[in-house]
Design an enzyme around this catalytic site. Structure first.
Site, PDB file in Angstrom:
ATOM      1  CG  ASP A 228       7.231   5.272   3.457  1.00  0.00           C
ATOM      2  OD1 ASP A 228       6.841   4.657   4.386  1.00  0.00           O
ATOM      3  OD2 ASP A 228       7.369   5.153   2.387  1.00  0.00           O
ATOM      4  CG  ASP A 274       4.293   2.449  -0.318  1.00  0.00           C
ATOM      5  OD1 ASP A 274       4.366   3.517   0.303  1.00  0.00           O
ATOM      6  OD2 ASP A 274       4.834   1.532   0.219  1.00  0.00           O
TER       7      ASP A 274
END
Length: 371
Positions: A228, A274
């Site tokens: 990420d 997420d």
């Protein structure tokens, strides 16, 4: 031949631009119209709530799902350690492939294909989640009737069953309602329809994607922590895909909601990854709590609260620096650190690290199959 050369030239140019943007100054593609503090507060609080619902609800559904698997004797499909180690690499290849695809081919036609795919997928996802609620709203006077569809191949002894489905008219009503939501999204791309589908996908993900052990969860989250960071801070690839990939792979809320209501256009967004990735780890913590037979959900709530704090931190930093943030940069340390520290204090760390949803022999068999 000319067309293939054109495509090759486009791909070459995309790769060149990617390298230049990665090591040089990146184009600021995230600029938005300024929003009021009140509007931002409403938007980000809404995103937090929408993130928490699938994690909480999906975690308890994952317990029921696993119990059903055990009762039926079905071998659970779990994410093994080798799967977890490979996942960031596979996800990186897929993400960059989508990015290149959008740069080379027409976004209009790509989004039409994506729309058809998610139209069908959305119906299945929403039916799985919303069916009980829809059926409970149907009055007892509803003229119900049961049906049974069975599809087989071959004669009696060598007969192979392809389909065996029982349902009733209430189920058909549920399918019709969910199909209407998917069609609404396909035609209008309205953010409310997007969120209904996105939340359904997230709940299904937390329920059905099951980690084999706490160690596997640590490997998966640690790998995606670096994944990420690189794809958000190192390049504009993830942000570009999130903006151009016209599908319910995120939940959104308009920051101008107080001014324009449901017709707002200045969206704050949170990717489903997420939600789902930390969510499947928190669901595993709930199953670990249940395995301890203490009638407490200590580790589930420690992970759940850690997720809330990590998500709030993500949004605070995003508002302060006015730049998209890799949410897993904040979520992973919180969701791993707090439960592990809690286990250390309570003397359960060794038990936690040894805990597994599936026997060790089954996990090794799964890893051999995946290899």
């Amino acid at each position: 031949m000319a067309e293939s050369e054109t495509v090759a030239e486009k791909v070459s140019q995309v790769l060149t631009d990617f390298v230049n943007e990665t090591i040089g100054e990146k184009e600021n593609i995230t600029a938005k119209e300024p929003s009021t503090p009140e509007g931002q507060a409403v938007a980000y609080v809404s995103l937090v709530v929408m993130a928490l619902v699938p994690i909480f609800y999906g975690s308890f559904r994952s317990v029921k799902y696993q119990d059903k698997q055990k009762e039926s004797g079905e071998k659970p499909e779990t994410i093994t350690r080798s799967d977890a180690a490979r996942f960031p690499i596979v996800a990186s290849g897929l993400l960059f492939g989508i990015y290149v695809f959008f740069q080379v081919f027409s976004k209009e036609y790509i989004n039409i294909l994506i729309g058809i795919y998610f139209l069908v997928l959305g119906i299945f996802a929403t039916v799985h989640v919303l069916r009980p609620a829809i059926v409970s709203c149907i009055p007892a006077t509803f003229p119900n009737s049961s049906y049974h569809i069975q599809l087989t191949e071959g004669e009696d002894e060598g007969k192979e069953e392809w389909l065996n489905q029982k349902f009733d008219r209430r189920d058909l009503v549920a399918v019709a309602v969910c199909a209407a939501i998917s069609v609404w999204y396909a035609l209008q791309k309205h953010w409310i329809a997007n969120n209904v589908l996105g939340l359904a996908f997230a709940i299904n993900g937390v329920e059905l994607l099951q980690l084999s052990s706490i160690g596997t969860g640590c490997i998966l989250l640690s790998g995606l922590f670096f994944y990420d960071i690189f794809w958000v801070f190192g390049t504009n690839v993830m942000i570009s895909v999130a903006k151009n990939f016209n599908a319910p792979i995120k939940v959104v809320f308009p920051q101008d909601f107080l001014i324009r209501g449901i017709f707002g256009k200045n969206f704050a967004m949170l990717g489903l990854g997420d939600i789902v990735i930390p969510g499947i780890f928190i669901a595993l913590l709930l199953r670990f709590d249940i395995s301890l037979n203490r009638n407490k959900h200590t580790y589930f709530y420690s992970g759940f609260i850690a997720y809330i704090l990590g998500l709030i931190m993500t949004m605070v930093v995003m508002i302060v620096f006015q730049h998209p943030q890799p949410a897993l940069l904040y979520l992973v340390p919180a969701c791993l650190g707090v439960p592990l520290l809690t286990a250390l204090v309570k003397g359960d760390l060794n038990t936690m690290l040894k805990y597994s949803d599936v026997p060790e022999t089954e996990e090794k068999e799964s890893e051999k199959k995946s290899d």
